[in-house]
Design a protein around this motif. Structure first.
Motif: not given
Ligand code: HEA
Ligand code: HEA
Ligand code: CUA
Ligand SMILES: [Cu+2]
Lengths: 190, 231, 636
Positions: C405-412
């Motif tokens: 649930d962080s932007y790391f996941v959004v990027a992925h």
């Protein structure tokens, strides 16, 4: 070269079987839901709600309707209008009685205060068994339509095709009922 | 290749200041190491792919003298294909072992903490509701949107929610743990750096999810006691 | 803003109404002035796979602009800390990312791929249409119906607002009352039904309508990917259907499966991800198929390791059902469950890696032509590998406690979905455009599109990894200076605008291609390898009067190399029956009526709509096109 109707029927049958796979997965998910939430911590326990008489009666009617449908199937094979009529009409009657009992069952439960918002066991029960019941109801309408089509002028191959697809549907709905009896009712009846 | 270099420099430049990679507890530290390990493996994979990619493009792109060339056909190569099946498996094994061990260490099934049972744990009850955090300490002291922790003491958070799902996240200190209305979850860690750390609700929980933050302050044990008295 | 009768409405809704009415009015005028109505009617009543495919793609592009505008609002609001852009804060922002995610996945990515399948799969198989042309039209109009229902919400100031994942209990009526998430339920339910029918259609087509001699082991990889994808749809979508049904009972009829006193919020997550994870492979496998065909064509070499390519997609599909809980690592399922799901998830890297290396080795020793479709395929490789390896990083369960649930996941997921699905769809559109329309898109503008898009893409999403690592959760409408994520976000916003600009090149390209009546192209403009290139461009309604006989993979290519013609035969199975019918759009209409009845709890409309749907079955049964066809067939 094969007859057009033969080939197209095989396409359709394959497609319809795939559709039944879809239905099977939907029912499987609902069975899982039922198993997870039953018996519920609060509210009615299944053993106080269910009674074996209704279950036995409904099962007898629905399961025998699968048998009577076989008569119609035999009629289709030898193209005997009589057997098709007999098969369809008896199947319809048995299905209709099942439907009546089912409505009565739901009505009675609700009357006793076992509504679908009482707890998740009842919620899952109504959604699952209700979906099955709506399949039976749809099947009844389908049979009426078939009977009317039978009286009309329609290429024989097409009627046979439509009838056969209906047969698969009805047997499928029956199999689901067997699963409902074994998974939903039986564990809590005795 | 340029892209790779760029990622690397950016990463190195900012690496030390990124909260997730700037741990203030053994818990967060373990994750940081794991992240670096996995990042290393992934860079290796990426670099290998890029080298092949650039090399093949350079060597085999169409040039004016090859317009009509029809290359020889090849359907595959068993040995090569086995190579790029086996090597990734090996890399994944290298990654999977620490993954599993760390996951077991960090997943607080409740009883097992980082440091074994003998240490005394500070137990803090955390209640999340739209859109604030309530922290209840052992003596019944309560604070809102501010969590105070003693240095070098193992703390156990017991989290529940009043309404929807939230998630407790203080990146320097520990990973997330979701907070549910119907069950209690737990998180165990030991803060080993003094200071203020940001905390956020990480699970989308409604209109002001973005504002559901809290501040975590790690104090010397003695300061912690005095702070509690003042509440 | 307060309006008479309607009440309080935010200005963005009003502006959208005005713009939509203006554009709509202009469109009506233009269609009438240019006498385009017969053409429109022709398309509405068609069951031809190429026309339906083209409509899928047109609508998908329309919704891509809609979802893309949402993305622009997101990025603008997040450009600087403590921003107050227009109305996009709090609830409004939540509505925007919810619609963005849902629209992009269900109404952009899916229809783009299904559209391309419609166009290319029957042609590549040597079939004259899909197995069930009528059902195909139904599928398409169900998709349109669902998409309209979902997109309508915004115009009635009731856009869904619980995220595309609609986690309970937030999505229950206790916490999000009002019609908003009812739109979500019915939009997905109806378009999902259409998707299921498409899957059935594709499987039967691939199983039964292949050209003589085309064994499964000689089938191109795009139909293979379609076959596996369709099987995934067949299993995954019914689970979504049931999940939505249960959610509907929770919201409407007082059950409490997912919330309340007795319910289990985590059960929703299980059901959603049992659907949701296979869904992401549903999105990417067809793109893999497209890339396989394109890379092979433009390297002038057969695909490297054909057999292992087929095995890989099958394995990815199977493994895809065993990993769903990697979206739930922080739920507290326990160390054992987390470890098991971490490992199964990592395993998917192996078959995917096989595919990546096989693509690379297809280019080795080939002649790599830099056409626009090939550029997109080449851009895909590094981009998707980045997205894939960050996926493996996410699969490290303990580390996911930080990433989740962080932007790391959004990027992925933008790296995988845009890098995989969207680039794949673009590649496919440029590649098969001649088959759709008989014209080629302008290569120069195509290359501009590619470069701006790919640069904009990496600018947008690469920094988001770091924003995530610096503690930025996803689904937040604002952040502060102290968070230290300003630079990452600002760069990201610039990149997003670049992507937006690149899309203007697409619109320009379409406009230019069709304006300047450039002469039509011949059947095989790319020097292709598969059967679709043996037909005319655009592909006629009955593309194969004589069906080619196939004796190997890429038979058409080898025939060209050997300077012979593919043998043809007339002795084939009968074709599916295509007809002209307005029933499918009618069904879509009554379903929409019924859904609105449910969404707003208007019982009479539910009954009216539901009754009409049942009546529709009767109409269908009595106007069956087989009636006439069999009658003719059996007399002769
Ligand atoms: C097209 C869509 C797509 C694809 C293909 C993937 C592919 C993968 N995804 Fe992704 N994922 C999403 C779409 C997709 N994902 C979405 C939408 C979400 C978020 C949903 C939400 O919460 O809203 C998500 C979220 C998500 C999570 C949950 C994160 C979280 O919420 O905390 C995880 C965790 O494991 C994950 C893992 C993976 C993995 C391991 C792959 C693998 O399949 C990748 C495999 C590919 C490679 C690895 C690259 C090529 C391989 C090689 C070159 C060989 C060598 C490699 C190695 C040895 C490593 N994904
Ligand atoms: C296939 C799927 C897909 C695609 C293609 C995209 C495309 C984009 N996404 Fe999307 N995104 C998701 C799927 C997708 N997204 C999902 C599933 C989520 C999660 C939602 C959730 O949390 O519930 C998400 C969430 C998400 C977020 C996080 C929001 C948050 O958590 O708060 C962000 C933030 O930057 C973002 C940005 C973008 C951008 C900039 C694009 C760009 O690529 C968009 C580019 C397109 C355009 C710019 C439109 C082009 C057209 C024009 C501009 C033409 C001009 C118009 C006229 C002439 C009329 N997306
Ligand atoms: Cu609480 Cu987000
Ligand atoms: Cu997943």
């Amino acid at each position: 070269m094969k007859q057009m109707s033969d080939v197209l029927f095989l396409d359709k049958r394959f497609g319809f079987f795939l559709y039944l796979v879809v239905e099977a997965i939907m029912f499987a998910t609902l069975f899982a839901t039922y198993i997870i939430f039953t018996p519920a911590e609060r509210g009615a326990h299944p053993s106080e709600v269910f009674e074996w008489k209704t279950v036995a009666l409904t099962s007898i009617f629905l399961l025998s309707s699968s048998g009577t449908l076989l008569m119609a199937e035999k009629g289709l094979k030898n193209w005997s209008r009589k057997w098709i009529w007999v098969g369809l009409v008896t199947t319809f009657l048995l299905g209709a009685i099942f439907m009546g009992l089912e409505i009565h069952e739901f009505y009675k439960y609700a009357h006793e205060g076992y509504t679908l918002s009482m707890n998740n066991f009842l919620g899952a029960f109504y959604v699952l068994v209700g979906l099955h019941a709506s399949h039976v109801a749809f099947g009844l309408g389908w049979m009426i339509n078939l009977m009317i089509q039978f009286t009309k002028d329609m290429p024989r191959a097409l009627f046979i095709e439509k009838h056969k697809i209906f047969n698969y549907y009805w047997h499928f709905v029956d199999v689901v009922w067997v699963l409902i009896v074994t998974i939903v009712y039986l564990p809590y009846l005795f | 290749m340029k892209k790779t270099g760029w990622i690397l420099t950016l990463f190195l430049l900012s690496g030390c200041s990124l909260r997730v990679l700037d741990p203030a507890s053994p818990y967060a530290d373990k994750i940081t190491r794991l992240i670096y390990l996995s990042f290393g493996i992934m860079m290796l994979v990426f670099v290998v792919v890029m080298i092949l990619f650039v090399h093949f493009l350079k060597k085999f792109h169409e040039t004016s003298d090859r317009v009509d060339e029809i290359p020889v056909d090849e359907s595959g190569n068993r040995k090569l294909e086995i190579t790029w099946t086996v090597l990734p498996v090996l890399l994944l094994v290298i990654l999977a072992v620490p993954t599993v061990t760390t996951t077991y260490q960090l997943t607080s099934g409740a009883s097992q903490g980082e440091g074994g049972q003998d240490k005394e744990r500070v137990i803090i009850h955390v209640k999340a509701e739209q859109f604030r955090w309530e922290f209840t300490y052992e003596g019944g002291e309560v604070s809102y949107d501010k969590l105070v922790l003693p240095l070098d003491k193992e703390v156990e958070l017991r989290l529940t929610s009043e309404d929807v799902i939230h998630s407790f996240w203080a990146p320097n200190l520990a990973g997330k743990i979701d907070v549910f209305p119907d069950k209690e979850t737990r998180l165990v860690f030991t803060a080993n750096k003094l200071g203020d750390f940001q905390g956020k609700c990480a699970e989308f929980c409604g209109s002001h999810h973005a504002l559901m933050r809290f501040e975590t302050t790690v104090m010397e044990a003695s300061a912690y006691e005095t702070w509690l008295q003042d509440q | 803003m307060r309006l008479p009768i309607i009440g309080y409405v935010l200005s963005d809704v009003i502006v959208s109404w005005i713009i939509t009415l203006i554009i709509g009015g202009f469109l009506l005028w233009w269609l009438t002035a240019k006498r385009k109505w017969p053409l429109i009617l022709d398309y509405i009543g068609t069951t031809d796979n190429r026309k339906i495919g083209t409509m899928y793609i047109l609508f998908a592009i329309l919704f891509f602009i809609r979802g893309g505008m949402d993305a622009m609002f997101i990025r603008t609001q997040l450009a600087v800390p403590d921003n107050d852009f227009w109305v996009f804060q709090a609830d409004k922002y939540n509505e925007v990312f919810t619609t963005h995610g849902t629209v992009m996945i269900f109404f952009v990515a899916m229809p783009l791929l299904i559209g391309l399948m419609n166009i290319a799969v029957p042609l590549q198989l040597g079939a004259n249409d899909l197995a069930f042309p009528y059902l195909n039209a139904i599928s398409f109009w169900l998709f349109v119906s669902g998409a309209f229902i979902f997109n309508m919400a915004f115009f009635f100031n009731a856009a869904p607002n619980a995220g595309w994942t609609a986690y309970a209990p937030l999505s229950n009526d206790t916490f999000t009352s009002g019609p908003n998430n009812n739109y979500y339920i019915f939009g997905l339910q109806i378009s999902g039904l259409g998707t299921i029918f498409t899957a059935i259609n594709m499987i039967v087509t691939i199983a039964r309508l292949r050209a003589p001699g085309m064994k499964l082991s000689r089938m191109p990889l795009f139909p293979w990917a379609t076959l596996v994808t369709s099987s995934l749809i067949l299993v995954a979508f019914p689970v979504l259907t049931v999940a939505l049904l249960l959610l509907m009972f929770d919201r409407f009829y007082g059950t409490s499966f997912f919330g309340g006193e007795f319910g289990s919020p985590v059960y929703w997550q299980h059901l959603f991800w049992i659907f949701g994870h296979p869904e992401v492979y549903i999105l990417v496998l067809p793109a893999f198929g497209i890339f396989s065909d394109i890379i092979s064509t433009f390297s002038r070499k057969r695909i490297y390791g054909y057999t292992s390519m087929v095995i890989s997609i099958t394995l990815i599909g199977l493994l895809g059902f065993m990993v769903w809980a990697h979206h739930m690592f922080t739920v507290g399922l326990g160390a054992l469950a987390n470890s098991v799901f971490a490992i199964t998830t990592m395993l998917i890297a192996v078959p995917t890696g096989i595919k990546v290396f096989n693509w690379l080795f297809t280019m080795r020793k080939g002649v790599v032509r830099m056409t626009t479709p090939m550029l997109f395929a080449l851009g895909f490789i590094p981009t998707f590998v980045i997205g894939g390896v960050t996926g493996v990083m996410l699969a490290v369960a303990a580390a996911d406690y930080q990433y989740h649930d962080s932007y790391f996941v959004v990027a992925h997921f933008h790296y995988t979905m845009i890098g995989g699905t969207i680039l794949g769809a673009f590649a496919g559109i440029y590649y098969w455009y001649p088959k759709m329309t008989g014209k080629m898109l302008n290569e120069k503008l195509g290359k501009w599109h590619f470069w701006l898009f790919i640069i904009g893409f990496h600018l947008t999403f690469l920094p988001q990894h770091f924003a995530g690592l610096n503690g930025m959760p996803r689904r937040v409408f604002t952040y502060t200076w102290e968070d230290g994520v300003f630079l990452f976000n600002f760069v990201s916003t610039i990149g997003a605008y670049l992507m937006g600009i690149s899309m203007l090149f697409v619109l320009w390209n379409l406009f230019k291609t069709h304006r300047s009546g450039t002469s039509s192209v011949d059947g095989d403009p790319w020097d292709g390898r598969t059967l679709e290139w043996t037909t005319d461009s655009p592909a006629p309604e009955h593309p194969f009067p004589n069906v080619p006989v196939v004796d190997r993979l890429d038979a058409y290519w080898y025939a060209k190399v050997n300077q012979t013609n593919l043998p043809q035969t007339k002795d084939v199975r009968p074709d599916p029956i295509s007809i002209r019918t307005f029933q499918p759009i009618l069904l879509a209409g009554v379903l929409m009526v019924m859904s609105i009845g449910f969404i707003y709890h208007w019982m009479w409309l539910q009954i009216l709509g539901g009754g009409s749907v049942l009546a529709f079955f009767l109409i269908r049964s009595w106007t069956d096109e087989r009636n006439e066809a069999y009658r003719k067939g059996e007399k002769s």
